[in-house]
Design an enzyme around this catalytic site. Structure first.
Site, short mmCIF file in Angstrom:
data_model
loop_
_atom_site.label_atom_id
_atom_site.label_comp_id
_atom_site.label_asym_id
_atom_site.label_seq_id
_atom_site.Cartn_x
_atom_site.Cartn_y
_atom_site.Cartn_z
N LEU A 6 -32.48 38.00 -6.45
CA LEU A 6 -32.19 38.68 -5.19
C LEU A 6 -30.70 38.52 -4.85
CD1 LEU A 6 -35.28 37.56 -3.04
CD2 LEU A 6 -35.11 39.37 -4.78
N ARG A 26 -20.14 35.82 6.59
CA ARG A 26 -19.26 34.69 6.91
C ARG A 26 -18.28 34.33 5.80
NH1 ARG A 26 -23.03 30.08 8.61
NH2 ARG A 26 -24.66 31.41 7.75
N LYS A 57 -20.52 38.64 -1.54
CA LYS A 57 -20.70 37.18 -1.62
C LYS A 57 -21.06 36.69 -3.03
CE LYS A 57 -24.02 33.88 0.20
NZ LYS A 57 -24.81 33.55 1.40
N GLN A 67 -31.57 47.95 -3.38
CA GLN A 67 -32.27 47.82 -2.10
C GLN A 67 -31.36 48.50 -1.07
OE1 GLN A 67 -32.33 43.98 -0.20
NE2 GLN A 67 -34.23 44.40 0.89
N GLY A 100 -35.23 42.29 4.29
CA GLY A 100 -35.78 40.95 4.09
C GLY A 100 -36.09 40.66 2.62
N GLY A 135 -36.55 27.58 5.55
CA GLY A 135 -37.96 27.67 5.89
C GLY A 135 -38.61 26.32 5.58
N ASN A 157 -38.30 25.16 1.78
CA ASN A 157 -38.48 26.16 0.73
C ASN A 157 -37.12 26.53 0.14
OD1 ASN A 157 -39.17 28.44 -0.77
ND2 ASN A 157 -39.13 29.79 1.02
N LYS A 190 5.32 35.44 -27.00
CA LYS A 190 4.33 36.49 -26.71
C LYS A 190 4.12 37.30 -27.96
CE LYS A 190 4.78 40.56 -26.09
NZ LYS A 190 5.28 41.93 -25.83
#
Ligand code: UD1
Ligand code: CA
Length: 488
Positions: A13, A20, A27, A78, A83, A152, A182, A363
């Site tokens: 997910l 934030r 993220k 999604q 959720g 949770g 959880n 190089k």
């Protein structure tokens, strides 16, 4: 691994926004120890031997999908963040479609998040063993903290089974006091793809909670279990840059400890960062402030000096890189010495026993065994034969303002200090170049090239020059004033 194992599919997910982080980058693309967070989840899935890996994308989906291109993962978009239950449903539907009824029935499904890079594959392996050994329909990875705020909570019944999971925002004060939480990592059997369609959004947040799967499995009379983490840090996520720095620090310590166990000396490991893909042999020494990145390989006996950065490079046995050097895309032969303050850029290939000193830049340069470039040089688009000595201040002028040109310098050449080799140029073996030459013609084998203005000495110059400003010399240069006096 045993042969009878059921296939494993993984749903990651990764559609959430992560406001934030305050970033233009999604993220899950923020890197930790050199790898985007979501790529850590994909790597863990691969190490578990996953058959299919589905990544659920939403926020910044194009960027996330592009970053994982070529890694054999399937994407599920999604469109709205409704959720975790909804995200999972998007993923499992794509999974079912990609399997087209092939072997879907007897597979296990593992759910991971795209922002928990500390989760160890060994932990997941143990969880999978436990899930299968118990014949569990749903196994939930849990952890225990004194204060599990934000997570949770796991609410157990009188028999000690998980009765339900209550989200922070739905929790009573008694439930909030529970330390078991959880992690969001689940193993489930293939019925999850059917049961997930029954998840509703009747809760405080109006979201589809993936945690509702627990009740759905239990209602079917299925065995559900918790698998408890020994180290709750493993499921730490990052909500902001401070969290990101904490993940980085934990992972750095873990990687560094592994290298030290494998016989690598780290002087002040808190100040050394080694990306995950780096390979280091025994008896390598890393001084403080060293950064090792990408697909770097260090052979036995190598020493990397303080504050040096080595990226995507191979260093053979006993190479010494001295302090403050920057090495990228280079191959350095055994026993070579590089630095301090050296810069090896991509395409630098050094043979054995090469010496590169301070303020030397290479190089796209092949330097054969025993070449010495001790000080202040630029060596670009050039091949240099064995044992050639590159004098201080040598410049290979490879660029004409539009194009780069290659040069070939033979073996055993002696290049005098402060020479410019104007490319494209060929210098024969065992040739000499007089110091200060601007070499604009090829040099045959064994010849001496002198390409500079002829010296002319003008007698009495100083006396005439300084004599014309005696007062000023008197004030500023007393030794010279005395010398002038003695010339009368
Ligand atoms: C969820 C769990 C919670 C657990 C916690 C662990 C639920 C309802 N709650 O909390 O019990 O303690 O994880 O961190 O599942 N995501 C999507 N699409 C969405 C929403 C989330 O892809 O619509 C992804 C996020 O990018 C993230 C993961 O799912 O990778 C978890 O989302 P997050 O919002 O952090 O989970 P919570 O609901 O807070
Ligand atoms: Ca979360």
């Amino acid at each position: 691994m045993t042969a009878y194992r059921r296939p494993l599919d993984v749903v990651i997910l990764a559609a959430g926004q992560g406001t934030r982080m305050n970033s233009a980058l999604p993220k899950v693309l923020h890197p930790v120890a050199g790898r985007p967070m979501v790529a850590w989840a994909v790597k863990a899935a691969r190490e578990l031997g996953a058959r299919n890996v589905v990544v659920v994308t939403g926020h910044g989906a194009e960027k996330v999908e592009a970053s994982l291109e070529g890694q054999g993962v399937v994407f599920a978009r999604q469109e709205q963040r409704l959720g975790t239950g909804h995200a999972f449903l998007c993923g499992i539907d794509v999974l079912a479609a990609s399997l087209q009824g092939n072997g879907h029935e007897n597979a296990d499904v593992l759910v991971l998040y795209g922002d928990t890079p500390l989760l160890r594959p060994q932990t997941l392996e143990a969880m999978l063993e436990d899930h299968r050994a118990r014949g569990s329909a749903l196994t939930i990875l849990t952890g225990e903290l004194l204060d599990a705020t934000g997570y949770g909570r796991i609410i157990r019944d009188a028999q000690g089974d998980i009765a339900h999971i209550v989200e922070q925002k739905d929790a009573t004060p008694e439930e909030e006091a529970v330390g078991e939480f959880n992690s969001g990592v689940y193993l489930m059997d293939s019925r999850a793809s059917v049961l997930a369609h029954c998840i509703g959004n009747d809760n405080a947040a109006g979201e589809y909670y993936l945690t509702d799967l627990l009740g759905l499995y239990r209602a079917e009379g299925e065995a559900t279990h918790a698998f408890k983490l020994a180290d709750p840090d493993e499921v730490m996520g990052a909500n902001d840059r401070t969290g990101l720095a904490e993940l980085e620090a934990i992972l750095r310590r873990r990687i560094n400890a592994d290298h030290m166990r494998a016989g690598v000396t780290l002087q002040d490991p808190e100040r050394i960062s080694i990306e995950d893909g780096v390979q280091i042999a025994r008896d390598v020494t890393l001084e403080p402030g060293v950064i090792l990145r990408g697909q770097t390989v260090l052979a036995g006996g190598v020493t990397i000096g303080a504050y040096s950065i080595v990226t995507d490079s191979v260093l053979e046995a006993d190479v010494v890189v001295k302090a403050h050097s920057v090495v990228e895309g280079a191959h350095v032969g055994a026993g070579s010495h590089v630095g301090p303050f050296a810069r090896l850029r991509p395409g630098s290939v050094l043979g054995a026993g090469v010496h590169i000193g301070n303020f030397v830049e290479t190089k796209n340069a092949r330097l054969d065994a025993g070449v010495k470039a001790g000080h202040l040089a630029y060596l670009g688009d050039v091949q240099i034969g064995a044992e050639t000595n590159v004098g201080a201040g040598t410049i290979v002028a490879n660029y004409d303002g539009i194009n780069k040109h290659p040069s070939v310098i033979g073996a055993g050449v002696f290049i005098g200090s402060n020479s410019t080799i104007i490319a494209p140029r060929t210098v024969g073996d065992a040739a000499f170049i007089a110091a200060g030459s601007a070499v604009h013609d090829d040099i045959p084998e064994g010849a001496m090239a002198v390409a500079r203005g002829k010296q002319r000495n003008i007698e009495g110059w100083s006396k005439r020059y300084w004599g014309g400003m005696r007062d000023k010399v008197q004030k500023k240069l007393p030794w010279l004033a005395g010398w002038l006096e003695r010339q009368e």
